[in-house]
Scaffold this active site. Structure first.
Site, short mmCIF file in Angstrom:
data_model
loop_
_atom_site.label_atom_id
_atom_site.label_comp_id
_atom_site.label_asym_id
_atom_site.label_seq_id
_atom_site.Cartn_x
_atom_site.Cartn_y
_atom_site.Cartn_z
N LYS A 1 0.85 -1.19 0.00
CA LYS A 1 0.00 0.00 0.00
C LYS A 1 0.89 1.24 0.00
O LYS A 1 1.80 1.37 0.83
CB LYS A 1 -0.85 -0.05 1.27
CG LYS A 1 -2.16 0.66 1.23
CD LYS A 1 -2.86 0.37 2.57
CE LYS A 1 -4.21 0.99 2.66
NZ LYS A 1 -4.72 0.91 4.04
C1 E4P Z 1 -8.24 1.85 4.12
O1 E4P Z 1 -7.41 1.15 3.62
C2 E4P Z 1 -8.00 2.68 5.33
O2 E4P Z 1 -7.20 1.94 6.23
C3 E4P Z 1 -9.27 3.03 6.06
O3 E4P Z 1 -10.43 2.62 5.42
C4 E4P Z 1 -9.30 4.37 6.69
O4 E4P Z 1 -10.52 4.54 7.35
P1 E4P Z 1 -10.78 5.66 8.46
O5 E4P Z 1 -11.13 6.93 7.76
O6 E4P Z 1 -11.94 5.14 9.25
O7 E4P Z 1 -9.53 5.77 9.27
#
Ligand code: E4P
Length: 220
Positions: A83
């Site tokens: 990622k």
């Molecule tokens: C996705 O890969 C992220 O880790 C995640 O969905 C972020 O979500 P949040 O806005 O609840 O932190």
């Protein structure tokens, strides 16, 4: 639409995996930090528990370092997806990783323009953050629709992963719009299965069944 858990907590992952509906996991530096343990150990246990894609995020900010980190993360397991953030350096490192045959997930995406860039470097996944858009008084679902429409028109193969989902209707709407994947925290996943009419119906079935057992016992 594949369903992913957005967590680094192994107990949450094991519980949802038990249901037979878990296709993958997304982690990020915040989620891993929340576990308070060595990240390599946290990722190792998750990669072993989950058969599907597990996103592991780089923490460097410069392209060469991101690339080196991404190469190491990809070596951890066949289901590891690297990622990287939607930045010029993230795109540059991501493109090199893609050329090496490594699956990447471009994260922190908030616009259709960014979605086009992720597709153009051949990302396996791109992640628009819908809840955070809503938090900023924008319309996260509208952005998701624009991205899904563009990908369909252009024939991009990059998978759209609806992220930062906050409640079950986010998941339902993401499915209606054609997202390939939805990732959500444990509490949202747990809410997907719940309905008061299911609970009430089951209580009634159980009560009627017990009544029959009692009736048969008294009659014998
Ligand atoms: C996705 O890969 C992220 O880790 C995640 O969905 C972020 O979500 P949040 O806005 O609840 O932190």
């Amino acid at each position: 639409m594949r369903l992913f858990l957005d967590t680094a907590n192994i107990d949450e992952i094991r519980e949802i995996n038990r249901w037979g509906v878990l296709s993958g996991v997304t982690t990020n530096p915040t989620l891993v930090a929340r576990e308070g343990q060595d990240p390599d150990e946290v990722w190792k246990v998750i990669l072993e528990e989950v058969g599907g894609d597990v996103s592991l995020e780089v923490t460097a900010s410069e392209a060469d370092e991101m690339y080196a980190q991404g190469k190491e993360l990809a070596k951890k397991a066949a289901n590891a997806v690297v990622k990287l953030p939607m930045t010029p350096d993230g795109l540059s490192a991501g493109k090199r990783l893609v050329s090496d045959g490594i699956k990447i997930n471009v994260t922190l995406c908030f616009s259709p323009a960014q979605a086009i860039l992720a597709a153009e470097i051949g990302a396996y996944i791109m992640s628009p953050f819908l809840g955070r858009l809503d938090d900023a008084a924008a319309d996260g679902m509208h952005v998701l629709k624009e991205i899904c429409d563009i990908y369909a028109v252009q024939g991009y193969e990059t998978q759209v992963l609806a992220a930062s989902l906050r409640h079950p209707m986010h998941v339902v709407q993401a499915a209606q719009l054609g997202a390939d994947i939805a990732t959500m925290p444990y509490d949202v996943f747990a809410k997907l299965v719940k309905h008061p009419l299911t609970d009430r119906g089951l209580e009634q079935f159980n009560a009627d069944w017990q009544g029959l057992q009692q009736h048969l016992k008294e009659g014998s």
